[in-house]
Design a protein around this motif. Structure first.
Motif, PDB file in Angstrom:
ATOM      1  N   ASP B 138       0.861  -1.188   0.000  1.00 50.94           N
ATOM      2  CA  ASP B 138       0.000   0.000   0.000  1.00 50.94           C
ATOM      3  C   ASP B 138       0.893   1.233   0.000  1.00 50.94           C
ATOM      4  O   ASP B 138       1.759   1.373   0.871  1.00 50.94           O
ATOM      5  CB  ASP B 138      -0.855   0.040   1.271  1.00 50.94           C
ATOM      6  CG  ASP B 138      -2.110  -0.796   1.138  1.00 50.94           C
ATOM      7  OD1 ASP B 138      -2.395  -1.277   0.027  1.00 50.94           O
ATOM      8  OD2 ASP B 138      -2.810  -0.969   2.150  1.00 50.94           O
ATOM      9  N   SER B 167      -6.864   7.016   8.567  1.00 45.87           N
ATOM     10  CA  SER B 167      -6.056   5.792   8.710  1.00 45.87           C
ATOM     11  C   SER B 167      -6.926   4.588   9.051  1.00 45.87           C
ATOM     12  O   SER B 167      -6.532   3.451   8.820  1.00 45.87           O
ATOM     13  CB  SER B 167      -4.964   5.978   9.758  1.00 45.87           C
ATOM     14  OG  SER B 167      -5.498   5.843  11.038  1.00 45.87           O
ATOM     15  N   SER B 168      -8.127   4.815   9.594  1.00 45.84           N
ATOM     16  CA  SER B 168      -8.996   3.658   9.865  1.00 45.84           C
ATOM     17  C   SER B 168     -10.190   3.619   8.904  1.00 45.84           C
ATOM     18  O   SER B 168     -11.162   2.922   9.162  1.00 45.84           O
ATOM     19  CB  SER B 168      -9.464   3.659  11.327  1.00 45.84           C
ATOM     20  OG  SER B 168     -10.158   4.842  11.608  1.00 45.84           O
ATOM     21  N   LYS B 169     -10.103   4.354   7.805  1.00 39.76           N
ATOM     22  CA  LYS B 169     -11.174   4.409   6.788  1.00 39.76           C
ATOM     23  C   LYS B 169     -12.511   4.748   7.423  1.00 39.76           C
ATOM     24  O   LYS B 169     -13.556   4.213   7.052  1.00 39.76           O
ATOM     25  CB  LYS B 169     -11.262   3.088   6.007  1.00 39.76           C
ATOM     26  CG  LYS B 169     -10.010   2.759   5.216  1.00 39.76           C
ATOM     27  CD  LYS B 169     -10.232   1.581   4.296  1.00 39.76           C
ATOM     28  CE  LYS B 169      -8.974   1.198   3.549  1.00 39.76           C
ATOM     29  NZ  LYS B 169      -8.553   2.182   2.565  1.00 39.76           N
ATOM     30  N   ASN B 170     -12.453   5.601   8.410  1.00 36.20           N
ATOM     31  CA  ASN B 170     -13.628   5.906   9.216  1.00 36.20           C
ATOM     32  C   ASN B 170     -14.298   7.167   8.657  1.00 36.20           C
ATOM     33  O   ASN B 170     -14.112   8.273   9.157  1.00 36.20           O
ATOM     34  CB  ASN B 170     -13.167   6.123  10.670  1.00 36.20           C
ATOM     35  CG  ASN B 170     -14.318   6.290  11.612  1.00 36.20           C
ATOM     36  OD1 ASN B 170     -15.425   6.629  11.207  1.00 36.20           O
ATOM     37  ND2 ASN B 170     -14.062   6.074  12.888  1.00 36.20           N
ATOM     38  N   CYS B 190      -8.982   3.535  -2.506  1.00 35.91           N
ATOM     39  CA  CYS B 190      -7.868   2.583  -2.441  1.00 35.91           C
ATOM     40  C   CYS B 190      -8.016   1.606  -3.587  1.00 35.91           C
ATOM     41  O   CYS B 190      -9.110   1.382  -4.083  1.00 35.91           O
ATOM     42  CB  CYS B 190      -7.830   1.860  -1.097  1.00 35.91           C
ATOM     43  SG  CYS B 190      -9.229   0.806  -0.797  1.00 35.91           S
ATOM     44  N   ASP B 232      -3.279   3.628  -1.262  1.00 35.62           N
ATOM     45  CA  ASP B 232      -4.207   3.584  -0.136  1.00 35.62           C
ATOM     46  C   ASP B 232      -3.776   4.635   0.891  1.00 35.62           C
ATOM     47  O   ASP B 232      -2.704   4.519   1.490  1.00 35.62           O
ATOM     48  CB  ASP B 232      -4.198   2.180   0.496  1.00 35.62           C
ATOM     49  CG  ASP B 232      -5.320   1.996   1.499  1.00 35.62           C
ATOM     50  OD1 ASP B 232      -5.662   2.982   2.184  1.00 35.62           O
ATOM     51  OD2 ASP B 232      -5.835   0.866   1.608  1.00 35.62           O
ATOM     52  N   SER B 234      -4.905   5.182   3.734  1.00 39.33           N
ATOM     53  CA  SER B 234      -5.012   4.801   5.151  1.00 39.33           C
ATOM     54  C   SER B 234      -3.624   4.536   5.739  1.00 39.33           C
ATOM     55  O   SER B 234      -3.480   4.372   6.941  1.00 39.33           O
ATOM     56  CB  SER B 234      -5.916   3.579   5.335  1.00 39.33           C
ATOM     57  OG  SER B 234      -5.282   2.430   4.866  1.00 39.33           O
ATOM     58  N   ARG B 248       3.138   0.513   3.333  1.00 41.98           N
ATOM     59  CA  ARG B 248       3.021  -0.616   4.257  1.00 41.98           C
ATOM     60  C   ARG B 248       2.781  -1.885   3.440  1.00 41.98           C
ATOM     61  O   ARG B 248       1.998  -1.875   2.488  1.00 41.98           O
ATOM     62  CB  ARG B 248       1.865  -0.389   5.234  1.00 41.98           C
ATOM     63  CG  ARG B 248       1.798  -1.457   6.323  1.00 41.98           C
ATOM     64  CD  ARG B 248       0.973  -1.010   7.496  1.00 41.98           C
ATOM     65  NE  ARG B 248       1.527   0.211   8.067  1.00 41.98           N
ATOM     66  CZ  ARG B 248       0.782   1.195   8.562  1.00 41.98           C
ATOM     67  NH1 ARG B 248      -0.511   1.111   8.557  1.00 41.98           N
ATOM     68  NH2 ARG B 248       1.349   2.272   9.064  1.00 41.98           N
TER      69      ARG B 248
END
Lengths: 205, 359
Positions: B138, B167-170, B190, B232, B234, B248
């Protein structure tokens, strides 16, 4: 096949209904049996019930690809997961409660709670020194018996507090059930996870 | 070819050496002050400390990058390219107790340019492929995220909260913090570059960071890495330290990222270094669950002797058995010796009698 961890109890059953309405049913899940996992190969899902506070652990460690956990658990344990949707069920609030006339404003505050991290973070933002008393249940009794000055706990209706002369003193954050996903599963089962999330969100709107 | 955790360090050393990286070794501990000054850079602020003979507070190193920056001289011309295999000491995931964790990684410091960033990303992908072809890298860009946060007018605590939500796709909590369509798109955006880049182009038509990202992605695709690259956002690192590309790596079957890295010019600046830098670390201990089931071990021999057996007789019996068995464990016959998984023998006088398996 997606592994889905659901919280045992009333919230889990409500959440399962949402999954079922979204096209991911598994009727055996609601039957009384000693089975631990329940599959619907056509829908590509395998469900299992776990203790509500353990859902995040199952998902973070990859035993479940997705799961449903309360925001209280996510704030307390801060698991490294994706939080993909607010399911708008199991709504309540995390609050400070106690006797309003006995809320000390200056000295060290004794806080009884099942959620030490949430309490610590909340009072740290206020620069307030606190003494955490970690309890595992019946939190409301702590200020009544003088064990603590206040409690930090989940409040649904506030009825128990009221019956014991306690009040919500400060609201920390609203709580509801969240759909979470394992980060690695999201990379390798992207399509399956996105399909289920989208279907659930459409049913929830 | 199956993955073998025993040979992974050697394979990666070979890979990095072949690409011009030099091995770097360091002490197990540093002055605690180094970590205190940069505690936000660390995975955890809990560090194992001890007092040295001169009274200085020392720490078993929880991180390798800080030590490398501290202990290397600034590069004067050539980009310094180093790789390492070191143990770090951090609290375990459950927070209960410290663990010794192996870390394999590399660092580039100096006039880091587009090629250098490409090389590090390519080596990250090749490292993941050494483990499994079912892998994903990613890639995100802190510069693009920073630009979007600036445009949304977010600073201080709100900025941190927005980054945490991304970062938490929230998306639901991000929407409560701000009303930025750009950030909302980035929180959910993403996938493969071919799908994601056109959407980014619409969001950032003139951003130099996007132009940089596109050039890198194109180079990686030309180098045969297309199948395992995702964009991505996140992937978010601390903006005090990380500025450009961050990434990552994931391997199918491992529930968390096994590799992470990025450009950390901010950290270099905080440590009074003028060079740019990029690197990554891979955590082999996370890969244990990928190990194939171990081959059934050849049975061992357990030789039981009585406490009054002459030493010479026991020694001869062991020697004799050693010629026909993989391993021989001689134990006085106390009646309390576990024979699990063993072929069991007993020394009777000068004779060795076979009693059977697990007898």
């Amino acid at each position: 096949m997606l592994n889905i961890a659901l919280p045992k109890g009333r919230l889990g059953e409500t959440v399962y209904e949402t999954f079922a309405k979204a096209g991911f049913s598994c009727p055996a899940l609601l039957e009384k049996s000693r089975k631990l996992t329940f599959e619907n190969p056509q829908a590509g899902v395998r469900y299992f019930w776990v203790k509500p506070s353990d859902v995040a652990v199952y998902v973070e460690r990859g035993a479940a690809d997705i799961g449903v956990a309360g925001k209280d658990i996510l704030l307390e344990y801060t698991p490294d997961v994706y939080e993909l949707a607010d399911l708008q069920v199991g709504k309540c609030r995390m609050a400070v409660a106690g006797f309003p006339q006995k809320y000390p404003s200056a000295q060290m505050l004794r806080v009884a709670t099942k959620f030490p991290n949430i309490a610590r973070t909340y009072y740290a933002t206020q620069g307030r020194d606190i003494d955490i008393i970690h309890l595992n249940g019946s939190i409301e009794i702590a200020p009544i018996l003088g064990l603590s000055d206040v409690i930090v706990d989940i409040v649904e209706t506030g009825k128990t507090l009221k019956e014991n002369g306690l009040e919500v003193l400060e609201e920390i954050t609203p709580i509801s059930a969240r759909l979470i996903a394992n980060k690695s599963s999201y990379k390798f089962k992207t399509q399956a996870i996105q399909t289920i999330v989208q279907a659930i969100q459409e049913k929830n709107l | 070819m199956g993955f073998d955790i025993q040979t992974l360090p050697r394979q990666l050393s070979k890979l990095y050496s072949k690409n011009g990286y030099e091995p770097y070794t360091m002490s197990k501990f540093e002055e605690y002050a180094l970590y205190l000054r940069n505690k936000d850079f660390l995975v955890s602020d809990r560090v194992l400390t001890f007092t040295d003979t001169d009274g200085k507070l020392m720490a078993l190193k929880p991180d390798v990058t800080l030590s490398i920056i501290k202990n290397t001289r600034p590069s004067t011309g050539a980009i310094r390219k180093l790789f390492y295999q070191e143990n770090v000491y951090r609290p375990g995931k459950s927070g209960q107790g410290f663990r010794e964790i192996m870390q394999i990684g590399l660092e580039c410091m100096g006039q880091v340019d587009a090629y250098c960033i490409f090389e590090v990303l390519r080596l990250a992908i090749l490292s993941l492929r050494t483990i499994s072809n079912a892998c994903v890298l990613d890639i995100s860009h802190m510069g693009l995220l920073s630009r979007a946060l600036d445009e949304a007018g977010l600073s201080g605590k709100l900025r941190k909260m927005a980054l945490a939500a991304i970062s938490s796709k929230n998306l639901h909590e991000l929407r409560e913090l701000c009303s930025s369509k750009t950030l909302e798109t980035m929180a959910v955006l993403c996938g493969k570059p071919a799908q994601v880049l056109p959407q980014l182009q619409a969001l950032f038509p003139d951003a130099p960071e996007l132009a940089e990202l596109k050039i890198l992605i194109a180079a990686l695709e030309s180098a045969g890495c297309a199948d395992c690259i995702n964009i991505d956002f996140s992937v978010v690192n601390d903006m005090q330290y990380y500025n450009g590309i961050v990434f990552r790596g994931f391997v199918e079957g491992v529930p968390e990222g096994v590799l992470s890295g990025g450009e950390y010019d901010g950290l270099m600046e905080r440590m009074n270094r003028k060079e740019k830098a990029i690197g990554f670390a891979l955590y082999p201990d996370l890969l244990e669950r990928l190990m194939p089931p171990s081959k059934e071990e050849a049975p061992k021999a357990l030789l039981l002797y009585s406490t009054d057996s002459p030493l010479e007789a026991v020694a001869q019996a062991v020697q004799k058995l050693a010629q026909q068995e993989i391993a021989v464990n001689a134990q006085p016959d106390t009646g309390n010796v576990s024979a699990a998984g063993c072929r069991v023998y007993r020394l009777e006088g000068k004779e060795v009698r076979y009693l059977g398996n697990d007898a």
